[in-house]
Design a protein around this motif. Sequence first.
Motif, PDB file in Angstrom:
ATOM      1  N   VAL A  42     -36.631 -24.942 -38.588  1.00 13.49           N
ATOM      2  CA  VAL A  42     -36.749 -24.655 -40.007  1.00 13.49           C
ATOM      3  C   VAL A  42     -37.087 -25.944 -40.746  1.00 13.49           C
ATOM      4  O   VAL A  42     -36.416 -26.956 -40.557  1.00 13.49           O
ATOM      5  N   VAL A  43     -38.112 -25.895 -41.585  1.00 14.96           N
ATOM      6  CA  VAL A  43     -38.449 -27.017 -42.456  1.00 14.96           C
ATOM      7  C   VAL A  43     -38.076 -26.592 -43.873  1.00 14.96           C
ATOM      8  O   VAL A  43     -38.535 -25.558 -44.365  1.00 14.96           O
ATOM      9  N   LEU A  44     -37.220 -27.401 -44.486  1.00 12.54           N
ATOM     10  CA  LEU A  44     -36.781 -27.152 -45.856  1.00 12.54           C
ATOM     11  C   LEU A  44     -37.332 -28.247 -46.752  1.00 12.54           C
ATOM     12  O   LEU A  44     -37.414 -29.396 -46.343  1.00 12.54           O
ATOM     13  N   CYS A  45     -37.672 -27.889 -47.980  1.00 13.39           N
ATOM     14  CA  CYS A  45     -38.170 -28.866 -48.947  1.00 13.39           C
ATOM     15  C   CYS A  45     -37.285 -28.830 -50.186  1.00 13.39           C
ATOM     16  O   CYS A  45     -37.023 -27.749 -50.731  1.00 13.39           O
ATOM     17  N   PHE A  46     -36.811 -29.974 -50.600  1.00 12.55           N
ATOM     18  CA  PHE A  46     -36.027 -30.053 -51.826  1.00 12.55           C
ATOM     19  C   PHE A  46     -36.963 -29.860 -53.007  1.00 12.55           C
ATOM     20  O   PHE A  46     -37.991 -30.522 -53.107  1.00 12.55           O
ATOM     21  N   THR A  85     -37.240 -22.624 -47.714  1.00 12.76           N
ATOM     22  CA  THR A  85     -37.872 -22.781 -46.413  1.00 12.76           C
ATOM     23  C   THR A  85     -39.383 -22.826 -46.616  1.00 12.76           C
ATOM     24  O   THR A  85     -39.952 -21.943 -47.261  1.00 12.76           O
ATOM     25  N   VAL A  86     -40.027 -23.863 -46.063  1.00 11.43           N
ATOM     26  CA  VAL A  86     -41.478 -23.971 -46.178  1.00 11.43           C
ATOM     27  C   VAL A  86     -42.176 -23.726 -44.835  1.00 11.43           C
ATOM     28  O   VAL A  86     -43.385 -23.512 -44.806  1.00 11.43           O
ATOM     29  N   ASN A  87     -41.417 -23.754 -43.758  1.00  7.89           N
ATOM     30  CA  ASN A  87     -41.969 -23.434 -42.448  1.00  7.89           C
ATOM     31  C   ASN A  87     -40.826 -22.948 -41.566  1.00  7.89           C
ATOM     32  O   ASN A  87     -39.731 -23.525 -41.593  1.00  7.89           O
ATOM     33  N   ILE A 108     -35.673 -36.280 -41.196  1.00 10.43           N
ATOM     34  CA  ILE A 108     -35.503 -36.281 -42.644  1.00 10.43           C
ATOM     35  C   ILE A 108     -36.656 -37.076 -43.244  1.00 10.43           C
ATOM     36  O   ILE A 108     -36.968 -38.179 -42.792  1.00 10.43           O
ATOM     37  N   GLY A 109     -37.315 -36.478 -44.216  1.00  9.63           N
ATOM     38  CA  GLY A 109     -38.408 -37.144 -44.919  1.00  9.63           C
ATOM     39  C   GLY A 109     -37.992 -37.467 -46.340  1.00  9.63           C
ATOM     40  O   GLY A 109     -36.802 -37.448 -46.669  1.00  9.63           O
ATOM     41  N   ASP A 110     -38.957 -37.738 -47.191  1.00  5.97           N
ATOM     42  CA  ASP A 110     -38.650 -38.029 -48.588  1.00  5.97           C
ATOM     43  C   ASP A 110     -38.090 -36.797 -49.294  1.00  5.97           C
ATOM     44  O   ASP A 110     -37.114 -36.886 -50.028  1.00  5.97           O
ATOM     45  N   SER A 111     -38.712 -35.651 -49.055  1.00  2.00           N
ATOM     46  CA  SER A 111     -38.276 -34.437 -49.747  1.00  2.00           C
ATOM     47  C   SER A 111     -38.001 -33.283 -48.788  1.00  2.00           C
ATOM     48  O   SER A 111     -37.606 -32.210 -49.225  1.00  2.00           O
ATOM     49  N   SER A 112     -38.175 -33.499 -47.494  1.00  2.00           N
ATOM     50  CA  SER A 112     -37.996 -32.394 -46.548  1.00  2.00           C
ATOM     51  C   SER A 112     -37.092 -32.794 -45.392  1.00  2.00           C
ATOM     52  O   SER A 112     -36.907 -33.978 -45.104  1.00  2.00           O
ATOM     53  N   ILE A 113     -36.552 -31.770 -44.748  1.00  2.00           N
ATOM     54  CA  ILE A 113     -35.769 -31.959 -43.526  1.00  2.00           C
ATOM     55  C   ILE A 113     -36.205 -30.903 -42.517  1.00  2.00           C
ATOM     56  O   ILE A 113     -36.650 -29.821 -42.888  1.00  2.00           O
ATOM     57  N   VAL A 114     -36.078 -31.269 -41.244  1.00  3.26           N
ATOM     58  CA  VAL A 114     -36.391 -30.349 -40.157  1.00  3.26           C
ATOM     59  C   VAL A 114     -35.096 -30.103 -39.386  1.00  3.26           C
ATOM     60  O   VAL A 114     -34.441 -31.053 -38.936  1.00  3.26           O
ATOM     61  N   LEU A 115     -34.727 -28.837 -39.259  1.00  2.00           N
ATOM     62  CA  LEU A 115     -33.510 -28.437 -38.568  1.00  2.00           C
ATOM     63  C   LEU A 115     -33.868 -27.546 -37.382  1.00  2.00           C
ATOM     64  O   LEU A 115     -34.823 -26.769 -37.455  1.00  2.00           O
ATOM     65  N   SER A 116     -33.077 -27.642 -36.319  1.00  2.00           N
ATOM     66  CA  SER A 116     -33.193 -26.723 -35.188  1.00  2.00           C
ATOM     67  C   SER A 116     -31.914 -25.923 -35.092  1.00  2.00           C
ATOM     68  O   SER A 116     -30.817 -26.476 -35.222  1.00  2.00           O
TER      69      SER A 116
END
Length: 142
Positions: free
Chosen positions: A106-110, A57-59, A83-91
């Motif tokens: 939640v922002v997750l980064c691979f 989790t980055v944010n 969904i981005g290149d390396s991240s996703i935003v979930l609610s």
Amino acid sequence: MRYSREELIRFRHCDPAGIVFYPRYLEIVNDTVEDWFEHIGFAFKTMQQRFGAGVPTVNLNIRFASPCRQGDRLQLSLVCNRIGDSSIVLSIRSAQADNPVFEAEVVLCFTSIGERVEKLSIPAEIRHQIQQYLDETVAATA
């Protein structure tokens, strides 16, 4: 498309006042994310073994609406917002008996795992599964 799960509020979740101690909600958020990844076919262990990747989790933003007590059943739902290149935003939204409890984004980064942690592009197989959730969420709101 929403992923849903239920969490029974247990004694271990509660503080001396008899309500859920707020850090336990963060654990519930993380459990929901982990369960969702398993649901789409990429359990954390699978991502680690096949791709050498993790999703820290980055944010995290969370808004609390009402408390829960031992014995309550918390209904949780997760949607993918972006969904981005390396991240996703979930609610993640939660309710107990139709009363909102909290909402989290939640922002997750691979990232690679191991000694040197570096940002990774989301592997194509995982991106495909996440994109399906995003597409179905967008279609449902259109």
